[in-house]
Structure formats: C-alpha cells, structure tokens
Motif scaffolding. Sequence first.
Motif, PDB file in Angstrom:
ATOM      1  N   GLU A  42     -17.032   0.096   0.823  1.00 48.36           N
ATOM      2  CA  GLU A  42     -17.972   1.211   0.715  1.00 48.36           C
ATOM      3  C   GLU A  42     -17.312   2.453   0.128  1.00 48.36           C
ATOM      4  OE1 GLU A  42     -21.432   2.755   0.544  1.00 48.36           O
ATOM      5  OE2 GLU A  42     -21.380   0.964   1.791  1.00 48.36           O
ATOM      6  N   VAL A  43     -16.064   2.692   0.484  1.00 43.18           N
ATOM      7  CA  VAL A  43     -15.373   3.896   0.013  1.00 43.18           C
ATOM      8  C   VAL A  43     -15.055   3.801  -1.476  1.00 43.18           C
ATOM      9  CG1 VAL A  43     -13.273   5.286   0.225  1.00 43.18           C
ATOM     10  CG2 VAL A  43     -14.403   4.407   2.278  1.00 43.18           C
ATOM     11  N   THR A  44     -14.544   2.653  -1.917  1.00 38.91           N
ATOM     12  CA  THR A  44     -14.147   2.498  -3.322  1.00 38.91           C
ATOM     13  C   THR A  44     -15.316   2.120  -4.224  1.00 38.91           C
ATOM     14  OG1 THR A  44     -13.531   0.185  -2.894  1.00 38.91           O
ATOM     15  CG2 THR A  44     -11.790   1.832  -2.721  1.00 38.91           C
ATOM     16  N   LYS A  45     -16.464   1.798  -3.611  1.00 40.50           N
ATOM     17  CA  LYS A  45     -17.654   1.411  -4.383  1.00 40.50           C
ATOM     18  C   LYS A  45     -17.349   0.257  -5.339  1.00 40.50           C
ATOM     19  CE  LYS A  45     -20.046   4.718  -2.507  1.00 40.50           C
ATOM     20  NZ  LYS A  45     -21.041   4.412  -1.441  1.00 40.50           N
ATOM     21  N   SER A  46     -16.670  -0.725  -4.827  1.00 42.95           N
ATOM     22  CA  SER A  46     -16.305  -1.886  -5.634  1.00 42.95           C
ATOM     23  C   SER A  46     -17.545  -2.638  -6.096  1.00 42.95           C
ATOM     24  CB  SER A  46     -15.413  -2.830  -4.830  1.00 42.95           C
ATOM     25  OG  SER A  46     -14.257  -2.168  -4.374  1.00 42.95           O
ATOM     26  N   THR A  47     -17.411  -3.299  -7.231  1.00 41.01           N
ATOM     27  CA  THR A  47     -18.472  -4.129  -7.780  1.00 41.01           C
ATOM     28  C   THR A  47     -18.213  -5.580  -7.397  1.00 41.01           C
ATOM     29  OG1 THR A  47     -18.803  -2.628  -9.657  1.00 41.01           O
ATOM     30  CG2 THR A  47     -19.595  -4.896  -9.899  1.00 41.01           C
ATOM     31  N   ILE A  48     -19.202  -6.217  -6.805  1.00 39.15           N
ATOM     32  CA  ILE A  48     -19.049  -7.601  -6.355  1.00 39.15           C
ATOM     33  C   ILE A  48     -19.962  -8.498  -7.170  1.00 39.15           C
ATOM     34  CG2 ILE A  48     -19.378  -9.213  -4.444  1.00 39.15           C
ATOM     35  CD1 ILE A  48     -18.692  -5.610  -3.640  1.00 39.15           C
ATOM     36  N   THR A  49     -19.383  -9.532  -7.745  1.00 36.92           N
ATOM     37  CA  THR A  49     -20.142 -10.561  -8.454  1.00 36.92           C
ATOM     38  C   THR A  49     -20.125 -11.825  -7.613  1.00 36.92           C
ATOM     39  OG1 THR A  49     -19.467  -9.642 -10.591  1.00 36.92           O
ATOM     40  CG2 THR A  49     -20.355 -11.888 -10.587  1.00 36.92           C
ATOM     41  N   ALA A  50     -21.302 -12.375  -7.337  1.00 35.97           N
ATOM     42  CA  ALA A  50     -21.412 -13.591  -6.524  1.00 35.97           C
ATOM     43  C   ALA A  50     -22.017 -14.696  -7.383  1.00 35.97           C
ATOM     44  CB  ALA A  50     -22.290 -13.334  -5.301  1.00 35.97           C
ATOM     45  N   ILE A  51     -21.390 -15.873  -7.376  1.00 32.54           N
ATOM     46  CA  ILE A  51     -21.885 -16.980  -8.190  1.00 32.54           C
ATOM     47  C   ILE A  51     -22.066 -18.231  -7.335  1.00 32.54           C
ATOM     48  CG2 ILE A  51     -20.795 -16.067 -10.277  1.00 32.54           C
ATOM     49  CD1 ILE A  51     -18.685 -18.273 -10.043  1.00 32.54           C
ATOM     50  N   ASP A  52     -23.065 -19.046  -7.725  1.00 28.74           N
ATOM     51  CA  ASP A  52     -23.268 -20.327  -7.052  1.00 28.74           C
ATOM     52  C   ASP A  52     -23.971 -21.287  -8.005  1.00 28.74           C
ATOM     53  OD1 ASP A  52     -24.111 -22.463  -5.111  1.00 28.74           O
ATOM     54  OD2 ASP A  52     -23.291 -21.007  -3.687  1.00 28.74           O
ATOM     55  N   ILE A  53     -23.576 -22.550  -7.985  1.00 32.24           N
ATOM     56  CA  ILE A  53     -24.159 -23.568  -8.844  1.00 32.24           C
ATOM     57  C   ILE A  53     -25.491 -24.086  -8.294  1.00 32.24           C
ATOM     58  CG2 ILE A  53     -22.978 -25.509  -7.751  1.00 32.24           C
ATOM     59  CD1 ILE A  53     -22.598 -26.714 -10.535  1.00 32.24           C
ATOM     60  N   ASP A  54     -25.709 -23.917  -6.993  1.00 35.83           N
ATOM     61  CA  ASP A  54     -26.921 -24.426  -6.345  1.00 35.83           C
ATOM     62  C   ASP A  54     -28.055 -23.410  -6.463  1.00 35.83           C
ATOM     63  OD1 ASP A  54     -28.314 -26.344  -4.427  1.00 35.83           O
ATOM     64  OD2 ASP A  54     -28.376 -24.473  -3.287  1.00 35.83           O
ATOM     65  N   ASN A  55     -29.201 -23.848  -6.958  1.00 41.84           N
ATOM     66  CA  ASN A  55     -30.304 -22.927  -7.220  1.00 41.84           C
ATOM     67  C   ASN A  55     -30.880 -22.326  -5.942  1.00 41.84           C
ATOM     68  OD1 ASN A  55     -32.223 -21.746  -9.226  1.00 41.84           O
ATOM     69  ND2 ASN A  55     -33.722 -22.885  -8.011  1.00 41.84           N
ATOM     70  N   ASP A  56     -31.030 -23.134  -4.884  1.00 41.92           N
ATOM     71  CA  ASP A  56     -31.573 -22.596  -3.633  1.00 41.92           C
ATOM     72  C   ASP A  56     -30.636 -21.553  -3.031  1.00 41.92           C
ATOM     73  OD1 ASP A  56     -33.813 -24.172  -3.817  1.00 41.92           O
ATOM     74  OD2 ASP A  56     -33.061 -25.746  -2.491  1.00 41.92           O
ATOM     75  N   SER A  57     -29.337 -21.797  -3.116  1.00 45.37           N
ATOM     76  CA  SER A  57     -28.369 -20.815  -2.625  1.00 45.37           C
ATOM     77  C   SER A  57     -28.456 -19.528  -3.428  1.00 45.37           C
ATOM     78  CB  SER A  57     -26.953 -21.387  -2.704  1.00 45.37           C
ATOM     79  OG  SER A  57     -26.813 -22.505  -1.868  1.00 45.37           O
ATOM     80  N   TYR A  58     -28.554 -19.676  -4.736  1.00 49.64           N
ATOM     81  CA  TYR A  58     -28.682 -18.516  -5.630  1.00 49.64           C
ATOM     82  C   TYR A  58     -29.906 -17.672  -5.258  1.00 49.64           C
ATOM     83  CZ  TYR A  58     -30.458 -16.244  -9.894  1.00 49.64           C
ATOM     84  OH  TYR A  58     -30.984 -15.370 -10.794  1.00 49.64           O
ATOM     85  N   LEU A  59     -31.048 -18.341  -5.045  1.00 46.24           N
ATOM     86  CA  LEU A  59     -32.275 -17.612  -4.713  1.00 46.24           C
ATOM     87  C   LEU A  59     -32.167 -16.938  -3.351  1.00 46.24           C
ATOM     88  CD1 LEU A  59     -34.938 -20.181  -5.987  1.00 46.24           C
ATOM     89  CD2 LEU A  59     -34.223 -18.050  -7.087  1.00 46.24           C
ATOM     90  N   GLN A  60     -31.527 -17.620  -2.385  1.00 41.41           N
ATOM     91  CA  GLN A  60     -31.339 -17.022  -1.066  1.00 41.41           C
ATOM     92  C   GLN A  60     -30.416 -15.816  -1.130  1.00 41.41           C
ATOM     93  OE1 GLN A  60     -32.528 -18.214   2.428  1.00 41.41           O
ATOM     94  NE2 GLN A  60     -32.207 -16.013   2.191  1.00 41.41           N
ATOM     95  N   ALA A  61     -29.346 -15.928  -1.920  1.00 44.34           N
ATOM     96  CA  ALA A  61     -28.420 -14.803  -2.068  1.00 44.34           C
ATOM     97  C   ALA A  61     -29.111 -13.613  -2.732  1.00 44.34           C
ATOM     98  CB  ALA A  61     -27.203 -15.231  -2.869  1.00 44.34           C
ATOM     99  N   ILE A  62     -29.914 -13.888  -3.760  1.00 46.34           N
ATOM    100  CA  ILE A  62     -30.666 -12.817  -4.427  1.00 46.34           C
ATOM    101  C   ILE A  62     -31.544 -12.084  -3.419  1.00 46.34           C
ATOM    102  CG2 ILE A  62     -32.645 -12.431  -5.949  1.00 46.34           C
ATOM    103  CD1 ILE A  62     -30.274 -12.611  -7.633  1.00 46.34           C
ATOM    104  N   GLU A  63     -32.259 -12.835  -2.606  1.00 48.18           N
ATOM    105  CA  GLU A  63     -33.152 -12.230  -1.610  1.00 48.18           C
ATOM    106  C   GLU A  63     -32.378 -11.381  -0.616  1.00 48.18           C
ATOM    107  OE1 GLU A  63     -36.288 -13.622   1.919  1.00 48.18           O
ATOM    108  OE2 GLU A  63     -35.564 -15.077   0.437  1.00 48.18           O
ATOM    109  N   ASN A  64     -31.275 -11.924  -0.117  1.00 52.10           N
ATOM    110  CA  ASN A  64     -30.489 -11.184   0.876  1.00 52.10           C
ATOM    111  C   ASN A  64     -29.861  -9.927   0.292  1.00 52.10           C
ATOM    112  OD1 ASN A  64     -31.073 -13.037   2.898  1.00 52.10           O
ATOM    113  ND2 ASN A  64     -29.247 -14.270   2.511  1.00 52.10           N
ATOM    114  N   VAL A  65     -29.360 -10.027  -0.934  1.00 46.92           N
ATOM    115  CA  VAL A  65     -28.760  -8.861  -1.585  1.00 46.92           C
ATOM    116  C   VAL A  65     -29.807  -7.784  -1.836  1.00 46.92           C
ATOM    117  CG1 VAL A  65     -27.705  -8.034  -3.724  1.00 46.92           C
ATOM    118  CG2 VAL A  65     -26.821 -10.098  -2.620  1.00 46.92           C
ATOM    119  N   GLU A  66     -30.977  -8.171  -2.327  1.00 47.64           N
ATOM    120  CA  GLU A  66     -32.027  -7.198  -2.631  1.00 47.64           C
ATOM    121  C   GLU A  66     -32.506  -6.462  -1.385  1.00 47.64           C
ATOM    122  OE1 GLU A  66     -35.013  -9.434  -4.676  1.00 47.64           O
ATOM    123  OE2 GLU A  66     -34.041  -9.200  -6.636  1.00 47.64           O
TER     124      GLU A  66
END
Length: 222
Positions: A42-66
Amino acid sequence: MKVGTDGVLIGCWCGVDDSTRQVLDVGCGSGVIALILAQRTEVTKSTITAIDIDNDSYLQAIENVEQSEWHDRVSVEHVSLQDFCKSHIGKFDLIVSNPPFFVNSLKAPDTARNNSRHCDTLSHEELLRCCSKLLVDGGKLSVILPTIEAERLVQMAVVFGLAPSRICTVGSSAKKRDIRRMVELTKTTQFIECSRQELLIHNGGDYSEEYRDLTHDFYLRF
C-alpha cells in the motif's frame, strides 16, 4: 473458488520492501495472493499483474479484484506463463506462485483442479526458466510446494541463475512438521546465505501464534 492456506501463506511470507514496485502472481486462481500483495504494498503503490491459464479462475479473479479497494493497482490476464513470458515487455521485482506440483499422478475429473495441481501445463523447469527471464537482477521468486518438490526445485534453480535466499519449513501440527516448503529464490550470480525458519499452522486445537502473527492482517475474523 475456495481460498487455500497455501496461497495465504506464500502471499504473507514472500519478501516485500520499498524496492518492490512490479509484482507478478503466476497461477493467480481467485486472486488471493495478488490482493494480499496489493495490501502489503500500500505504501509503495506497487503494480501487481496476476495471470492464470484457467478461464474460470481468471473470471473469479477479475470479479474479486474489481470488488476490492486495490482494483486500480491489480490487473488480471487470461494467459499461460509461457505465452506471457514471450510477449511481456519489462521486468518484475517479485514473482510469487502457488504452482502445480503433481507429476505423472492420477487426475481428478475436474479440469480446472487438474490445471492448478498437476504440472502438465506448467512444469517446474518452465516456471524457473520463465521467471528467471522476467525478473530484474536481484529480483525474487517465491513459491510454496510440498517438501520433495521444493527440494527438487531448489536443486534445479541454479541452472537458471536463481539461488535460494530464504526457506521456511511449514508444518500443519507438531506431529506433521514438514508438509510444505516456502522457498525464496534470488536472481544472482553471487553466493548468498540462505536463511531457514520453521512455521507450524496449528498448536494443539487452535492456530499457532506464529501463524496468527503472519496472517492476521488478511483475515476479517481470526
């Protein structure tokens, strides 16, 4: 998608400091590691990139991040590490992964579960090769694996210019003191000392104080 203890552990344990600005979460699943790292930086405001090959995981991560307060610093991509490594421009200070670990093992009917637990889509050799390419000099790769697989990974890492800098032996209880290893590998050509520690998740019938100290900031109720 359930939040696993392995993901929480490696998200909380991996090394973060003021120089950690670009972070990659490989095989992000529901996004728990990426979100823990967003909170920790939070202090350094780092940029995090998250990747996944599984489509359901990707959609779940998108929802949780948003739905999180860190949505402006976390991006999620539906891509394999191999393809990401080929196309991505830029380097990372920290890469974190709770990678697949079964090799030539009996598979479950669930394809997504197989992809997250079996090495068919991402071998440990490919993980090391790609992460070495994506890390800055001095950058760190942190993973959590069962003990035998972790030992093999550490032995293999030297070929890719990655040296162990921290290792934590994780036990579920006093009777099972070595079920996982958290390993930090540093991209370097120099000899470095490797620090070692131990962590028990449970003490008696409750969570241990060391586990509480490590993870309490990331649970709503403990």
